[in-house]
Motif scaffolding. Sequence first.
Motif, short mmCIF file in Angstrom:
data_model
loop_
_atom_site.label_atom_id
_atom_site.label_comp_id
_atom_site.label_asym_id
_atom_site.label_seq_id
_atom_site.Cartn_x
_atom_site.Cartn_y
_atom_site.Cartn_z
N ILE A 281 6.87 -4.44 10.36
CA ILE A 281 5.65 -4.87 10.83
C ILE A 281 4.73 -3.88 11.16
N ILE A 282 5.62 -2.84 11.91
CA ILE A 282 4.58 -1.61 12.39
C ILE A 282 3.82 -1.15 11.36
N LEU A 284 3.13 -2.04 8.32
CA LEU A 284 2.18 -2.87 7.65
C LEU A 284 0.67 -2.70 8.35
N TRP A 285 1.02 -2.71 9.62
CA TRP A 285 -0.06 -2.77 10.72
C TRP A 285 -0.89 -1.50 10.59
N LYS A 286 -0.10 -0.35 10.33
CA LYS A 286 -0.70 1.15 10.29
C LYS A 286 -1.52 1.37 8.99
N LYS A 287 -0.87 0.55 7.95
CA LYS A 287 -1.57 0.64 6.63
C LYS A 287 -2.86 -0.25 6.78
N TRP A 288 -2.67 -1.23 7.19
CA TRP A 288 -4.09 -2.19 7.27
C TRP A 288 -5.01 -1.33 8.37
N LYS A 289 -4.63 -0.49 9.37
CA LYS A 289 -5.55 -0.05 10.05
C LYS A 289 -6.43 1.16 9.48
N LYS A 292 -8.86 0.26 6.85
CA LYS A 292 -10.03 -0.36 7.53
C LYS A 292 -11.04 0.83 8.01
#
Length: 296
Positions: A281-282, A284-289, A292
């Motif tokens: 989850i961490i 995936l969250w960093k990639k998404w950030k 962006k």
Amino acid sequence: MKNIILLLSGLVLINCSKSGGEKYEVKADLMEVLQEDKEPAAAVPAPPPLAISEKLLPDENRVNKDVYTPKKTDTISKKIIKNGDMKIQVGDIKKTQKQVNEIIKKNKAYIQKEEFQNTDMDDNLTLIIRVPHKNFDALINSFSDGIGSVLSKNISSNDVTEEYTDVAIKLANKKIYIEKYRDMLKNAATTKDMLEIQENIRELEDEIDVAEGRLRFIDDRVNYSTLNLNLFKEKVRSSATSKIGFGSRFIDSLTEGWNSFVSFLLGMVSLWPFFLLIPVIIVLWKKWKSRKKNKN
């Protein structure tokens, strides 16, 4: 001449009387013969027995005549089952048990089951007592007065007269049926009839055993009432009087704490699949950030 005529007349009369007597004797013999012939003819021969297969199931009209019906002289006395539960707090279990045994003996009762438990909180003695129904109330009163503090008491009465009467009447009818089947078995004409009658007899015997057992059970419960008696002594938790001192309780607390810690660790280990998902989850969250930010 006159003498000759008189002599001939006498002879004729004698012959006539002889011939008449012979006729009477012949008639009498014929009547006896006719009577002897008529006697066997008057006796009606016994009718041949009916086919057993036609009588395997008793006819309703015939059965109704043989069904047992209670008479006024067959009235059954009241059948009442009494049960009770009592819980009594006492000061000394052993001393109280001696008093209880004396009361039981006095009322001609007996102990069906006895169970004793010694816990950290109290001493517990449970007795199942069977007592003659006429002494039940006296037993309850004896336990209520003098052996301890009654905390709870529950007495119940159950009238089973109707059930007892119903079972008794059905039992009497089954006994009538089974006797008829046994008589039919003696006159059975075929093997098939014999087997069918024997099967009916076997089923009736089983039903009779069950009914007799039920009546015996009811009689036992009516004649002897049941009391569940619970005696307990609460233990005082103090350092002066308690057998469980501070050291023992301190060790118990450490043990309970360790057991709680082990349970916590085992619970955390059981959650390992969720821990594996956290890094994913961490990432995936960093990639998404980062994506962006690049767009901006």
